[in-house]
Design a protein around this motif. Structure first.
Motif, PDB file in Angstrom:
ATOM      1  N   GLY A  18       0.819  -1.214   0.000  1.00 40.81           N
ATOM      2  CA  GLY A  18       0.000   0.000   0.000  1.00 40.81           C
ATOM      3  C   GLY A  18       0.843   1.251   0.000  1.00 40.81           C
ATOM      4  O   GLY A  18       0.558   2.220  -0.724  1.00 40.81           O
ATOM      5  N   ILE A  19       1.916   1.236   0.799  1.00 38.83           N
ATOM      6  CA  ILE A  19       2.799   2.404   0.840  1.00 38.83           C
ATOM      7  C   ILE A  19       3.488   2.599  -0.500  1.00 38.83           C
ATOM      8  O   ILE A  19       3.584   3.722  -1.006  1.00 38.83           O
ATOM      9  N   VAL A  20       3.961   1.515  -1.112  1.00 45.74           N
ATOM     10  CA  VAL A  20       4.616   1.624  -2.426  1.00 45.74           C
ATOM     11  C   VAL A  20       3.620   2.119  -3.468  1.00 45.74           C
ATOM     12  O   VAL A  20       3.936   2.997  -4.282  1.00 45.74           O
ATOM     13  N   PHE A  21       2.400   1.592  -3.445  1.00 44.89           N
ATOM     14  CA  PHE A  21       1.384   2.035  -4.401  1.00 44.89           C
ATOM     15  C   PHE A  21       1.076   3.518  -4.211  1.00 44.89           C
ATOM     16  O   PHE A  21       0.983   4.274  -5.192  1.00 44.89           O
ATOM     17  N   LEU A  22       0.942   3.945  -2.974  1.00 46.05           N
ATOM     18  CA  LEU A  22       0.669   5.357  -2.698  1.00 46.05           C
ATOM     19  C   LEU A  22       1.817   6.245  -3.163  1.00 46.05           C
ATOM     20  O   LEU A  22       1.604   7.294  -3.785  1.00 46.05           O
ATOM     21  N   PHE A  23       3.056   5.795  -2.898  1.00 50.17           N
ATOM     22  CA  PHE A  23       4.217   6.574  -3.311  1.00 50.17           C
ATOM     23  C   PHE A  23       4.276   6.684  -4.835  1.00 50.17           C
ATOM     24  O   PHE A  23       4.516   7.774  -5.383  1.00 50.17           O
ATOM     25  N   LEU A  24       4.059   5.570  -5.534  1.00 52.57           N
ATOM     26  CA  LEU A  24       4.124   5.612  -6.994  1.00 52.57           C
ATOM     27  C   LEU A  24       3.008   6.480  -7.582  1.00 52.57           C
ATOM     28  O   LEU A  24       3.211   7.196  -8.556  1.00 52.57           O
ATOM     29  N   THR A  25       1.828   6.431  -6.965  1.00 55.14           N
ATOM     30  CA  THR A  25       0.728   7.277  -7.422  1.00 55.14           C
ATOM     31  C   THR A  25       1.075   8.750  -7.252  1.00 55.14           C
ATOM     32  O   THR A  25       0.859   9.564  -8.159  1.00 55.14           O
ATOM     33  N   LEU A  26       1.624   9.103  -6.092  1.00 57.63           N
ATOM     34  CA  LEU A  26       2.026  10.498  -5.875  1.00 57.63           C
ATOM     35  C   LEU A  26       3.141  10.919  -6.823  1.00 57.63           C
ATOM     36  O   LEU A  26       3.152  12.046  -7.326  1.00 57.63           O
ATOM     37  N   MET A  27       4.074  10.002  -7.077  1.00 54.68           N
ATOM     38  CA  MET A  27       5.182  10.330  -7.979  1.00 54.68           C
ATOM     39  C   MET A  27       4.667  10.570  -9.398  1.00 54.68           C
ATOM     40  O   MET A  27       5.078  11.536 -10.061  1.00 54.68           O
ATOM     41  N   ILE A  28       3.764   9.737  -9.880  1.00 51.06           N
ATOM     42  CA  ILE A  28       3.216   9.924 -11.232  1.00 51.06           C
ATOM     43  C   ILE A  28       2.428  11.224 -11.301  1.00 51.06           C
ATOM     44  O   ILE A  28       2.550  11.984 -12.273  1.00 51.06           O
ATOM     45  N   PHE A  29       1.655  11.510 -10.273  1.00 45.57           N
ATOM     46  CA  PHE A  29       0.887  12.757 -10.258  1.00 45.57           C
ATOM     47  C   PHE A  29       1.820  13.971 -10.282  1.00 45.57           C
ATOM     48  O   PHE A  29       1.611  14.908 -11.059  1.00 45.57           O
ATOM     49  N   MET A  31       4.906  14.108 -11.361  1.00 48.62           N
ATOM     50  CA  MET A  31       5.611  14.185 -12.645  1.00 48.62           C
ATOM     51  C   MET A  31       4.706  14.762 -13.725  1.00 48.62           C
ATOM     52  O   MET A  31       5.165  15.538 -14.572  1.00 48.62           O
ATOM     53  N   ASN A  32       3.437  14.397 -13.709  1.00 50.19           N
ATOM     54  CA  ASN A  32       2.512  14.971 -14.685  1.00 50.19           C
ATOM     55  C   ASN A  32       2.349  16.471 -14.476  1.00 50.19           C
ATOM     56  O   ASN A  32       2.307  17.241 -15.439  1.00 50.19           O
ATOM     57  N   VAL A  33       2.264  16.892 -13.224  1.00 52.49           N
ATOM     58  CA  VAL A  33       2.128  18.326 -12.933  1.00 52.49           C
ATOM     59  C   VAL A  33       3.382  19.067 -13.387  1.00 52.49           C
ATOM     60  O   VAL A  33       3.298  20.128 -14.028  1.00 52.49           O
ATOM     61  N   MET A  34       4.557  18.505 -13.088  1.00 50.80           N
ATOM     62  CA  MET A  34       5.801  19.162 -13.499  1.00 50.80           C
ATOM     63  C   MET A  34       5.913  19.222 -15.015  1.00 50.80           C
ATOM     64  O   MET A  34       6.383  20.213 -15.575  1.00 50.80           O
ATOM     65  N   SER A  35       5.483  18.178 -15.692  1.00 49.35           N
ATOM     66  CA  SER A  35       5.523  18.165 -17.159  1.00 49.35           C
ATOM     67  C   SER A  35       4.636  19.256 -17.735  1.00 49.35           C
ATOM     68  O   SER A  35       5.037  19.962 -18.672  1.00 49.35           O
ATOM     69  N   LYS A  36       3.442  19.404 -17.172  1.00 46.51           N
ATOM     70  CA  LYS A  36       2.551  20.449 -17.668  1.00 46.51           C
ATOM     71  C   LYS A  36       3.129  21.833 -17.415  1.00 46.51           C
ATOM     72  O   LYS A  36       3.025  22.725 -18.261  1.00 46.51           O
ATOM     73  N   ILE A  37       3.743  22.035 -16.248  1.00 44.04           N
ATOM     74  CA  ILE A  37       4.343  23.335 -15.934  1.00 44.04           C
ATOM     75  C   ILE A  37       5.486  23.634 -16.896  1.00 44.04           C
ATOM     76  O   ILE A  37       5.609  24.741 -17.426  1.00 44.04           O
ATOM     77  N   ILE A  38       6.332  22.639 -17.131  1.00 43.09           N
ATOM     78  CA  ILE A  38       7.484  22.855 -18.018  1.00 43.09           C
ATOM     79  C   ILE A  38       7.025  23.139 -19.436  1.00 43.09           C
ATOM     80  O   ILE A  38       7.543  24.037 -20.107  1.00 43.09           O
ATOM     81  N   HIS A  39       6.035  22.392 -19.914  1.00 43.82           N
ATOM     82  CA  HIS A  39       5.556  22.629 -21.278  1.00 43.82           C
ATOM     83  C   HIS A  39       4.850  23.976 -21.404  1.00 43.82           C
ATOM     84  O   HIS A  39       4.860  24.584 -22.472  1.00 43.82           O
ATOM     85  N   ARG A  40       4.282  24.448 -20.322  1.00 39.21           N
ATOM     86  CA  ARG A  40       3.595  25.740 -20.375  1.00 39.21           C
ATOM     87  C   ARG A  40       4.588  26.896 -20.395  1.00 39.21           C
ATOM     88  O   ARG A  40       4.470  27.827 -21.177  1.00 39.21           O
ATOM     89  N   TYR A  41       5.610  26.847 -19.523  1.00 39.58           N
ATOM     90  CA  TYR A  41       6.525  27.982 -19.395  1.00 39.58           C
ATOM     91  C   TYR A  41       7.787  27.846 -20.238  1.00 39.58           C
ATOM     92  O   TYR A  41       8.481  28.830 -20.472  1.00 39.58           O
ATOM     93  N   PHE A  42       8.143  26.642 -20.650  1.00 39.50           N
ATOM     94  CA  PHE A  42       9.332  26.431 -21.479  1.00 39.50           C
ATOM     95  C   PHE A  42       8.955  25.575 -22.686  1.00 39.50           C
ATOM     96  O   PHE A  42       9.332  24.408 -22.765  1.00 39.50           O
ATOM     97  N   PRO A  43       8.219  26.132 -23.623  1.00 38.44           N
ATOM     98  CA  PRO A  43       7.801  25.334 -24.784  1.00 38.44           C
ATOM     99  C   PRO A  43       9.000  24.949 -25.638  1.00 38.44           C
ATOM    100  O   PRO A  43      10.032  25.623 -25.630  1.00 38.44           O
ATOM    101  N   GLU A  44       8.857  23.850 -26.349  1.00 41.84           N
ATOM    102  CA  GLU A  44       9.932  23.393 -27.223  1.00 41.84           C
ATOM    103  C   GLU A  44      10.058  24.346 -28.400  1.00 41.84           C
ATOM    104  O   GLU A  44       9.055  24.832 -28.922  1.00 41.84           O
ATOM    105  N   PRO A  45      11.298  24.619 -28.835  1.00 41.61           N
ATOM    106  CA  PRO A  45      11.472  25.515 -29.985  1.00 41.61           C
ATOM    107  C   PRO A  45      10.902  24.872 -31.238  1.00 41.61           C
ATOM    108  O   PRO A  45      10.880  23.652 -31.373  1.00 41.61           O
ATOM    109  N   GLN A  46      10.471  25.738 -32.133  1.00 38.72           N
ATOM    110  CA  GLN A  46       9.903  25.258 -33.383  1.00 38.72           C
ATOM    111  C   GLN A  46      10.981  24.604 -34.225  1.00 38.72           C
ATOM    112  O   GLN A  46      12.169  24.871 -34.071  1.00 38.72           O
TER     113      GLN A  46
END
Length: 77
Positions: A18-29, A31-46
């Motif tokens: 249960g602890i491992v599952f909770l940790f992995l769920t929080l880690m995925i969440f 990482m998704n939030v960080m990915s969205k932030i990075i793509h919003r403020y640092f978009p890939e160059p054309q």
């Protein structure tokens, strides 16, 4: 007081899983939030325009020429 070792083992196994599952769920969440932030403020160059490929090729040729000259100079010493 009798301790059932199998029941205790299953309890700790479920707790650990249960602890491992909770940790992995929080880690995925997070990482998704960080990915969205990075793509919003640092978009890939054309993608590079087709007109810019010629100078890049010229730069490569200059680098190859410089490396060849350096190797030739090193071998003639």
């Amino acid at each position: 007081m009798e301790v059932n070792l199998v029941a205790e083992g299953l309890k700790f196994m479920m707790l650990g899983m249960g602890i491992v599952f909770l940790f992995l769920t929080l880690m995925i969440f997070s990482m998704n939030v960080m990915s969205k932030i990075i793509h919003r403020y640092f978009p890939e160059p054309q993608a590079a325009e087709s007109g810019k490929s010629a100078p890049a090729a010229a730069d490569k040729l200059k680098k190859v020429a410089a490396i060849a000259a350096a190797i030739h100079h090193h071998n003639t010493k």
